[in-house]
Design a protein around this motif. Structure first.
Motif, PDB file in Angstrom:
ATOM      1  N   MET A  11      49.331   9.094  64.038  1.00  0.00           N
ATOM      2  CA  MET A  11      50.448   9.262  64.964  1.00  0.00           C
ATOM      3  C   MET A  11      50.920  10.703  65.090  1.00  0.00           C
ATOM      4  O   MET A  11      51.523  11.060  66.092  1.00  0.00           O
ATOM      5  CB  MET A  11      51.630   8.398  64.521  1.00  0.00           C
ATOM      6  CG  MET A  11      51.301   6.922  64.610  1.00  0.00           C
ATOM      7  SD  MET A  11      52.652   5.933  64.028  1.00  0.00           S
ATOM      8  CE  MET A  11      51.908   4.310  64.199  1.00  0.00           C
TER       9      MET A  11
ATOM     10  N   PHE B  10      48.798   6.569  58.794  1.00  0.00           N
ATOM     11  CA  PHE B  10      49.800   6.551  59.865  1.00  0.00           C
ATOM     12  C   PHE B  10      50.153   7.965  60.322  1.00  0.00           C
ATOM     13  O   PHE B  10      50.244   8.221  61.519  1.00  0.00           O
ATOM     14  CB  PHE B  10      51.064   5.797  59.412  1.00  0.00           C
ATOM     15  CG  PHE B  10      50.962   4.310  59.623  1.00  0.00           C
ATOM     16  CD1 PHE B  10      50.040   3.544  58.931  1.00  0.00           C
ATOM     17  CD2 PHE B  10      51.788   3.661  60.529  1.00  0.00           C
ATOM     18  CE1 PHE B  10      49.934   2.177  59.133  1.00  0.00           C
ATOM     19  CE2 PHE B  10      51.690   2.286  60.741  1.00  0.00           C
ATOM     20  CZ  PHE B  10      50.769   1.544  60.045  1.00  0.00           C
TER      21      PHE B  10
ATOM     22  N   CYS C 166      55.449  -8.374  67.375  1.00  0.00           N
ATOM     23  CA  CYS C 166      55.175  -7.173  66.576  1.00  0.00           C
ATOM     24  C   CYS C 166      54.284  -6.186  67.330  1.00  0.00           C
ATOM     25  O   CYS C 166      53.244  -6.565  67.859  1.00  0.00           O
ATOM     26  CB  CYS C 166      54.492  -7.574  65.279  1.00  0.00           C
ATOM     27  SG  CYS C 166      54.054  -6.172  64.249  1.00  0.00           S
TER      28      CYS C 166
ATOM     29  N   PHE D 144      57.857   3.733  63.337  1.00  0.00           N
ATOM     30  CA  PHE D 144      56.425   3.473  63.333  1.00  0.00           C
ATOM     31  C   PHE D 144      55.758   3.961  62.059  1.00  0.00           C
ATOM     32  O   PHE D 144      54.885   3.292  61.526  1.00  0.00           O
ATOM     33  CB  PHE D 144      55.766   4.052  64.587  1.00  0.00           C
ATOM     34  CG  PHE D 144      55.985   3.143  65.748  1.00  0.00           C
ATOM     35  CD1 PHE D 144      55.268   1.960  65.834  1.00  0.00           C
ATOM     36  CD2 PHE D 144      56.956   3.398  66.682  1.00  0.00           C
ATOM     37  CE1 PHE D 144      55.515   1.065  66.855  1.00  0.00           C
ATOM     38  CE2 PHE D 144      57.206   2.506  67.707  1.00  0.00           C
ATOM     39  CZ  PHE D 144      56.482   1.338  67.800  1.00  0.00           C
TER      40      PHE D 144
ATOM     41  N   GLY E 190      52.904  -3.577  65.844  1.00  0.00           N
ATOM     42  CA  GLY E 190      51.966  -2.929  64.939  1.00  0.00           C
ATOM     43  C   GLY E 190      50.795  -3.791  64.498  1.00  0.00           C
ATOM     44  O   GLY E 190      49.999  -3.372  63.666  1.00  0.00           O
TER      45      GLY E 190
ATOM     46  N   MET F 113      56.647 -10.797  52.492  1.00  0.00           N
ATOM     47  CA  MET F 113      55.422 -10.007  52.523  1.00  0.00           C
ATOM     48  C   MET F 113      55.565  -8.803  51.588  1.00  0.00           C
ATOM     49  O   MET F 113      54.617  -8.054  51.394  1.00  0.00           O
ATOM     50  CB  MET F 113      55.220  -9.535  53.972  1.00  0.00           C
ATOM     51  CG  MET F 113      53.895  -8.940  54.280  1.00  0.00           C
ATOM     52  SD  MET F 113      52.658 -10.204  54.486  1.00  0.00           S
ATOM     53  CE  MET F 113      51.813 -10.028  53.004  1.00  0.00           C
TER      54      MET F 113
ATOM     55  N   LEU G  55      60.770 -18.213  71.860  1.00  0.00           N
ATOM     56  CA  LEU G  55      60.075 -16.917  71.878  1.00  0.00           C
ATOM     57  C   LEU G  55      59.393 -16.628  73.218  1.00  0.00           C
ATOM     58  O   LEU G  55      59.292 -15.471  73.613  1.00  0.00           O
ATOM     59  CB  LEU G  55      59.040 -16.856  70.757  1.00  0.00           C
ATOM     60  CG  LEU G  55      59.600 -16.886  69.329  1.00  0.00           C
ATOM     61  CD1 LEU G  55      58.461 -16.924  68.307  1.00  0.00           C
ATOM     62  CD2 LEU G  55      60.499 -15.685  69.066  1.00  0.00           C
TER      63      LEU G  55
ATOM     64  N   SER H 269      54.755 -13.156  65.172  1.00  0.00           N
ATOM     65  CA  SER H 269      55.583 -13.715  66.223  1.00  0.00           C
ATOM     66  C   SER H 269      54.829 -13.677  67.558  1.00  0.00           C
ATOM     67  O   SER H 269      53.612 -13.423  67.604  1.00  0.00           O
ATOM     68  CB  SER H 269      56.925 -12.984  66.308  1.00  0.00           C
ATOM     69  OG  SER H 269      57.797 -13.629  67.194  1.00  0.00           O
TER      70      SER H 269
HETATM   71  C1  HEM Z   1      52.074  -7.201  57.451  1.00  0.00           C
HETATM   72  C2  HEM Z   1      52.495  -6.490  58.427  1.00  0.00           C
HETATM   73  C3  HEM Z   1      53.434  -6.913  59.516  1.00  0.00           C
HETATM   74  C4  HEM Z   1      53.934  -8.152  59.821  1.00  0.00           C
HETATM   75  C5  HEM Z   1      53.663  -9.489  59.137  1.00  0.00           C
HETATM   76  C6  HEM Z   1      54.810  -7.976  60.962  1.00  0.00           C
HETATM   77  C7  HEM Z   1      55.504  -8.991  61.584  1.00  0.00           C
HETATM   78  C8  HEM Z   1      56.465  -8.802  62.558  1.00  0.00           C
HETATM   79  C9  HEM Z   1      57.325  -9.835  63.054  1.00  0.00           C
HETATM   80  C10 HEM Z   1      57.299 -11.297  62.633  1.00  0.00           C
HETATM   81  C11 HEM Z   1      58.165  -9.261  63.970  1.00  0.00           C
HETATM   82  C12 HEM Z   1      59.322  -9.949  64.724  1.00  0.00           C
HETATM   83  C13 HEM Z   1      58.991 -10.393  66.101  1.00  0.00           C
HETATM   84  C14 HEM Z   1      60.108 -11.225  66.679  1.00  0.00           C
HETATM   85  O1  HEM Z   1      61.270 -11.026  66.332  1.00  0.00           O
HETATM   86  O2  HEM Z   1      59.844 -12.133  67.498  1.00  0.00           O
HETATM   87  C15 HEM Z   1      57.814  -7.849  64.057  1.00  0.00           C
HETATM   88  C16 HEM Z   1      58.426  -6.933  64.888  1.00  0.00           C
HETATM   89  C17 HEM Z   1      58.052  -5.613  64.981  1.00  0.00           C
HETATM   90  N1  HEM Z   1      57.031  -4.998  64.308  1.00  0.00           N
HETATM   91 FE1  HEM Z   1      55.860  -5.822  62.894  1.00  0.00          FE
HETATM   92  N2  HEM Z   1      54.811  -6.657  61.337  1.00  0.00           N
HETATM   93  C18 HEM Z   1      53.978  -5.973  60.491  1.00  0.00           C
HETATM   94  C19 HEM Z   1      53.676  -4.622  60.540  1.00  0.00           C
HETATM   95  C20 HEM Z   1      54.120  -3.744  61.506  1.00  0.00           C
HETATM   96  C21 HEM Z   1      53.665  -2.369  61.654  1.00  0.00           C
HETATM   97  C22 HEM Z   1      52.583  -1.703  60.829  1.00  0.00           C
HETATM   98  C23 HEM Z   1      54.379  -1.821  62.694  1.00  0.00           C
HETATM   99  C24 HEM Z   1      54.319  -0.447  63.303  1.00  0.00           C
HETATM  100  C25 HEM Z   1      53.275   0.277  63.430  1.00  0.00           C
HETATM  101  C26 HEM Z   1      55.259  -2.863  63.203  1.00  0.00           C
HETATM  102  C27 HEM Z   1      56.132  -2.691  64.250  1.00  0.00           C
HETATM  103  C28 HEM Z   1      56.996  -3.671  64.696  1.00  0.00           C
HETATM  104  C29 HEM Z   1      58.043  -3.426  65.678  1.00  0.00           C
HETATM  105  C30 HEM Z   1      58.358  -2.102  66.372  1.00  0.00           C
HETATM  106  C31 HEM Z   1      58.712  -4.651  65.860  1.00  0.00           C
HETATM  107  C32 HEM Z   1      59.894  -4.930  66.768  1.00  0.00           C
HETATM  108  C33 HEM Z   1      59.514  -5.364  68.132  1.00  0.00           C
HETATM  109  C34 HEM Z   1      60.761  -5.690  68.945  1.00  0.00           C
HETATM  110  O3  HEM Z   1      61.729  -6.160  68.361  1.00  0.00           O
HETATM  111  O4  HEM Z   1      60.751  -5.472  70.183  1.00  0.00           O
HETATM  112  N3  HEM Z   1      55.059  -4.005  62.462  1.00  0.00           N
HETATM  113  N4  HEM Z   1      56.771  -7.606  63.180  1.00  0.00           N
END
Ligand code: HEM
Length: 471
Positions: free
Chosen positions: A169, A165, A415, A276, A417, A451, A67, A409
């Motif tokens: 936004m 949201f 992430c 988003f 968000g 989750m 990572l 991560s």
């Molecule tokens: C309990 C809530 C959440 C958890 C546990 C979570 C966890 C994660 C994890 C583990 C990843 C993957 C990172 C990787 O592949 O290394 C991720 C990616 C991402 N998350 Fe979340 N997330 C949560 C909520 C949110 C929210 C609320 C948003 C938006 C407002 C969001 C937007 C994103 C985006 C855009 C990515 C992709 C980033 C990329 O691939 O460049 N997430 N999230």
């Protein structure tokens, strides 16, 4: 120069056609199967799923290598058909499921301002205001329910999250009884549940005809959501956008970018906004899992109540400035994230490289076994217990996050968000617990490594608290 011999990671020998997919079926979830296989083959092992070569990394050092140290070489994402179906036929429309590219860099940087506001910024004050307003509306709804009866809390919590949201936004909010809004929130939640499931068809594309109906459903949900966002959010924005003024919200910023950046097109804008806004489902599901844990562990609810009563003196609602004085409540959210152990989206090697000295060939899919990081005995004392105290320093009483705890991560695809998640879920949980004792008449079963709870899930009984002197 002689070609270096490849030192591929050890692993089970694949069968024709299915590879080693059958081994994943021997446990409740694939991640539990990965942990079991790592005991046989080591912390870095290879496995063929269908015809796809994969490597699974199971300890913190190798996870950090994938990572962070070599993040640039592992920036790709898998090519699952489901992912294409959800994003208008092309998963590169999605921020989380696309391969790394300069477009992705641009999209992440537009989002950063809005989705990762700094704690001292005006943006952050606005997150607080929106979170508190949205929670007040939820509270009014909850207080109007018949007392002591089981209620389907999930649609209401999700509606509250969606309004936070859309307000934050897009400067828009909707009535809980608005039928189109309700349906959109439901479709988002269906999709969230869906992307949290693993399917054999991801690795066995020839099964696709059997999933035709299912895939059609995915496309339909996504296109209904798109219609709502276009008609009820974007059209108004476009009509009133003044390019000479600074953007008033994320939607304005995206629309202004469309005019300035030749690499961005209309599709990108819609999909980015949709991605988003979809984050609200993650927050809502996290809140539901936290409530389930509080029901299962009543002492946890009592401690949150003691904390919120103490900080607010029973005279006002909690808000984000209380976070630092409410470490226990914050720790409940961390412990929820730890015990639910939501999977990290698989990464893909974009060039031949190495992990821990083993060769990893270009195109290999890399699974990060964060389940092991979250529940392994090596990392935690009594990991099977739901114990928020594990995140609180005995000496200082403040929150401590162990380095290996990475629920969102880390590295270049971390992430986006996470701040919004922590802010909104804190306000909702603190407020619900300030006003109610909660219980359930059913046994609540939470799925490990997930989750998400199903769109139609357990019901909760709310008992208004006897809060003398409170408003
Ligand atoms: C309990 C809530 C959440 C958890 C546990 C979570 C966890 C994660 C994890 C583990 C990843 C993957 C990172 C990787 O592949 O290394 C991720 C990616 C991402 N998350 Fe979340 N997330 C949560 C909520 C949110 C929210 C609320 C948003 C938006 C407002 C969001 C937007 C994103 C985006 C855009 C990515 C992709 C980033 C990329 O691939 O460049 N997430 N999230």
């Amino acid at each position: 120069e002689p070609k270096k011999k490849k030192n591929l990671p050890p692993g089970p020998k694949p069968w024709p056609v299915i590879g080693s997919l059958h081994l994943l079926g021997q446990h409740e979830t694939p991640f539990q199967a990965f942990t079991a296989l790592s005991k046989l083959y080591g912390d870095i092992f290879s496995i063929t799923l269908g015809a796809t070569p994969c490597v699974v990394v199971n300890n913190f050092d190798s996870i950090r290598e994938v990572l962070i140290t070599k993040g640039a070489e592992f920036g790709g994402r898998p090519d699952f058909m489901r992912f294409h179906k959800l994003f208008g036929g092309d998963r590169n429309n999605s921020l989380a499921l696309c391969d790394w590219s300069s477009l992705q860099k641009t999209r992440r940087s537009i989002a950063r301002n809005y989705c990762s506001p700094k704690f001292t910024s005006l943006q952050f004050d606005y997150v607080n205001q929106v979170g508190c307003q949205g929670t007040r509306v939820l509270l009014e709804e909850l207080r109007s329910l018949p007392e002591g009866k089981p209620v389907a809390l999930k649609p209401m919590v999700l509606a509250a999250c969606m309004n936070m949201f859309t307000q934050y936004m897009c400067s828009a909010k909707f009535d809980y009884r608005d039928a189109e809004f309700k349906r959109t929130v439901r479709y988002f939640d269906e999709i969230f549940w869906e992307i949290n499931q693993g399917y054999a068809v991801d690795f066995l594309p020839w099964l696709l005809p059997l999933y035709a109906n299912h895939m059609q459903k995915l496309s339909d949900w996504a296109s209904e959501i798109r219609k709502f966002i276009l008609a009820r959010i974007i059209e108004k924005h476009r009509a009133t956008l003044d390019p000479s003024l600074p953007p008033k919200d994320f939607t304005d910023a995206l629309l202004l970018h469309l005019d300035e950046d030749p690499n961005m097109n209309w599709q990108h804008i819609i999909f980015e906004l949709e991605d988003f806004l979809g984050g609200h489902s993650a927050v809502g599901n996290l809140v539901m899992v936290a409530l389930a844990e509080i029901v299962k562990n009543p002492q946890v609810g009592k401690k949150i109540q003691a904390e919120v009563d103490n900080v607010t003196n029973g005279e006002r609602l909690p808000n984000l400035s209380d976070r630092t004085s409410m470490p226990y409540t914050e720790a409940v959210l961390w412990e929820t994230l730890r015990s639910a152990s939501s999977p990290i989206v698989p990464h893909v090697a974009t060039a031949e490289t190495e992990i821990g000295g083993f060769t990893v060939e270009k195109g290999t899919m890399v699974f990060i076994n964060n389940y092991e990081l979250n529940v392994g005995n090596v990392y935690w004392d009594k990991p099977e217990l739901f114990s928020p105290e594990r995140f609180i320093s005995v000496e200082t009483g403040t929150l401590v996050k162990p380095a290996h705890f990475i629920p969102f991560s880390t590295g270049k695809r971390t992430c986006i968000g996470q701040r919004l998640v922590q802010c909104f879920s804190f306000i909702i949980i603190a407020t619900i617990m300030q006003y109610f004792d909660i219980s359930s008449n059913e046994e609540i079963n939470l799925k490990p490594c997930c989750m998400a709870v199903p769109p139609d899930c357990f019901e909760i009984v709310l008992h208004p608290r006897n809060r003398t002197g409170a408003n």
